[in-house]
Design an enzyme around this catalytic site. Structure first.
Site, PDB file in Angstrom:
ATOM      1  N   GLY A 268     101.679  17.124 -21.092  1.00 12.22           N
ATOM      2  CA  GLY A 268     100.872  17.076 -22.055  1.00 12.22           C
ATOM      3  C   GLY A 268      99.571  17.996 -22.069  1.00 12.22           C
ATOM      4  O   GLY A 268      99.100  18.354 -20.953  1.00 12.22           O
TER       5      GLY A 268
ATOM      6  N   GLU B 140     104.565  12.594 -12.662  1.00 14.27           N
ATOM      7  CA  GLU B 140     104.983  12.628 -11.224  1.00 14.27           C
ATOM      8  C   GLU B 140     104.275  13.657 -10.409  1.00 14.27           C
ATOM      9  O   GLU B 140     104.338  13.421  -9.182  1.00 14.27           O
ATOM     10  CB  GLU B 140     106.315  13.004 -11.363  1.00 14.27           C
ATOM     11  CG  GLU B 140     107.394  12.096 -12.294  1.00 14.27           C
ATOM     12  CD  GLU B 140     107.290  12.516 -13.719  1.00 14.27           C
ATOM     13  OE1 GLU B 140     107.664  11.309 -14.310  1.00 14.27           O
ATOM     14  OE2 GLU B 140     106.999  13.593 -14.334  1.00 14.27           O
TER      15      GLU B 140
ATOM     16  N   ASP C 263     103.504  18.890 -25.369  1.00 13.89           N
ATOM     17  CA  ASP C 263     102.681  18.144 -26.694  1.00 13.89           C
ATOM     18  C   ASP C 263     101.425  18.214 -26.367  1.00 13.89           C
ATOM     19  O   ASP C 263     100.799  18.628 -25.402  1.00 13.89           O
ATOM     20  CB  ASP C 263     103.281  16.610 -26.793  1.00 13.89           C
ATOM     21  CG  ASP C 263     103.097  16.103 -25.536  1.00 13.89           C
ATOM     22  OD1 ASP C 263     101.870  15.696 -25.272  1.00 13.89           O
ATOM     23  OD2 ASP C 263     104.181  15.889 -24.718  1.00 13.89           O
TER      24      ASP C 263
ATOM     25  N   ILE D 261     100.610   9.955 -22.358  1.00 14.91           N
ATOM     26  CA  ILE D 261      99.370   9.961 -22.855  1.00 14.91           C
ATOM     27  C   ILE D 261      99.617  10.348 -24.303  1.00 14.91           C
ATOM     28  O   ILE D 261     100.075  11.392 -24.911  1.00 14.91           O
ATOM     29  CB  ILE D 261      98.493  10.723 -22.320  1.00 14.91           C
ATOM     30  CG1 ILE D 261      98.058  10.589 -20.882  1.00 14.91           C
ATOM     31  CG2 ILE D 261      97.163  11.062 -23.008  1.00 14.91           C
ATOM     32  CD1 ILE D 261      97.456   8.989 -20.674  1.00 14.91           C
TER      33      ILE D 261
ATOM     34  N   GLU E   3     114.966  18.789 -17.745  1.00 14.41           N
ATOM     35  CA  GLU E   3     113.843  19.715 -17.210  1.00 14.41           C
ATOM     36  C   GLU E   3     114.561  20.562 -16.008  1.00 14.41           C
ATOM     37  O   GLU E   3     113.747  21.373 -15.501  1.00 14.41           O
ATOM     38  CB  GLU E   3     112.906  18.996 -16.739  1.00 14.41           C
ATOM     39  CG  GLU E   3     112.299  18.136 -17.784  1.00 14.41           C
ATOM     40  CD  GLU E   3     111.135  17.166 -17.408  1.00 14.41           C
ATOM     41  OE1 GLU E   3     110.022  16.944 -18.254  1.00 14.41           O
ATOM     42  OE2 GLU E   3     111.374  16.577 -16.290  1.00 14.41           O
TER      43      GLU E   3
END
Length: 244
Positions: free
Chosen positions: A78, A175, A198, A154, A12
């Site tokens: 997510g 985070e 996602d 999740i 990332e």
């Protein structure tokens, strides 16, 4: 004073690591911190590891040891807002720890006993610069929203709907609220930049692994544009000061 730029995973910040002119590297609590410049701005890049404890610890190191003037957290998340899609970006309006539950003691869901707030608001100027920078990104929607954080991945339609209804969240990760929490207590400006990897549903684990490296670049490109925006703002202020 530098700007702290952090993520949970090395993927990332890998693009930004290619862009930084590194002066030195330091290690604290098994975390690597890269000190240098990007777009003429002094920055410190680091990846904290996954979860709120890692994020909180790394944030405090950035503040206590490196004395950063602000912190930007970048990475994946997510999807909770159905108006977005994979690859789109959420700039934090605020952030909440969705897995905190002391309701049996009379506190609200997400509220930590003894804390005066539990919704941590992003710095208005950093948020404004981020949203402005996002307008130039073709094919990628950049929106302001609430980012939820918890020590869990999740991957359930029911859990996703529950989070959206209870907290009015736009994206969910592990985070951001820990960074917001520590920055709030230390009075350090912050903003969270999260790209959707996602849909936080049954296929989320597969989608996350498939999309991680590709979409993670999106949020890092926005970070780069933000740094250029900050540099331009500082230059404008210098010119205005010289003209008076």
């Amino acid at each position: 004073m530098a700007i702290g730029i952090m993520s949970a995973l090395v993927e990332e910040i890998s693009y930004l690591l290619e862009k930084i002119e590194i002066r030195r590297k330091e290690t604290f609590a098994e975390k690597s911190f890269y000190i240098g410049t990007i777009a003429k701005e002094e920055v410190i890049l680091c990846h904290s590891g996954v979860g709120k404890v890692n994020a909180a610890m790394t944030t405090q190191i950035l503040i206590d040891h490196f004395h950063v003037r602000s912190i930007m957290l970048t990475g994946t998340s997510g999807l909770l807002d159905t108006n977005l899609k994979t690859g789109d970006i959420v700039v934090s309006k605020d952030t909440v720890e969705h897995d905190v539950n002391f309701t049996h003691l009379g506190d609200k869901l997400g509220e930590i006993p003894g804390m005066s707030v539990y919704v941590y608001e992003a710095n208005p100027l950093l948020k404004k610069i981020a949203l402005q920078a996002g307008k130039g990104m073709k094919g990628i929607k950049v929106v302001e929203g609430r980012i939820l954080s918890g020590d869990q991945f999740i991957a359930s339609e029911d859990a996703k709907l529950n989070l959206r209804e209870r907290f009015q969240g736009t994206a969910v990760e592990a985070e951001g609220a820990a960074v917001g929490h520590v920055c709030y207590l230390n009075k350090v400006p912050f903003v969270i930049i999260r790209v959707i990897s996602d849909e936080a549903d049954d296929t989320a684990p597969t989608d996350f692994r498939a999309h991680l490296e590709v979409v993670a670049v999106h949020s890092q490109l926005l970070i780069l544009r933000i740094l250029k925006g900050i540099a331009a703002l500082k230059s404008k202020k210098r010119i205005n000061n010289q003209s008076h």
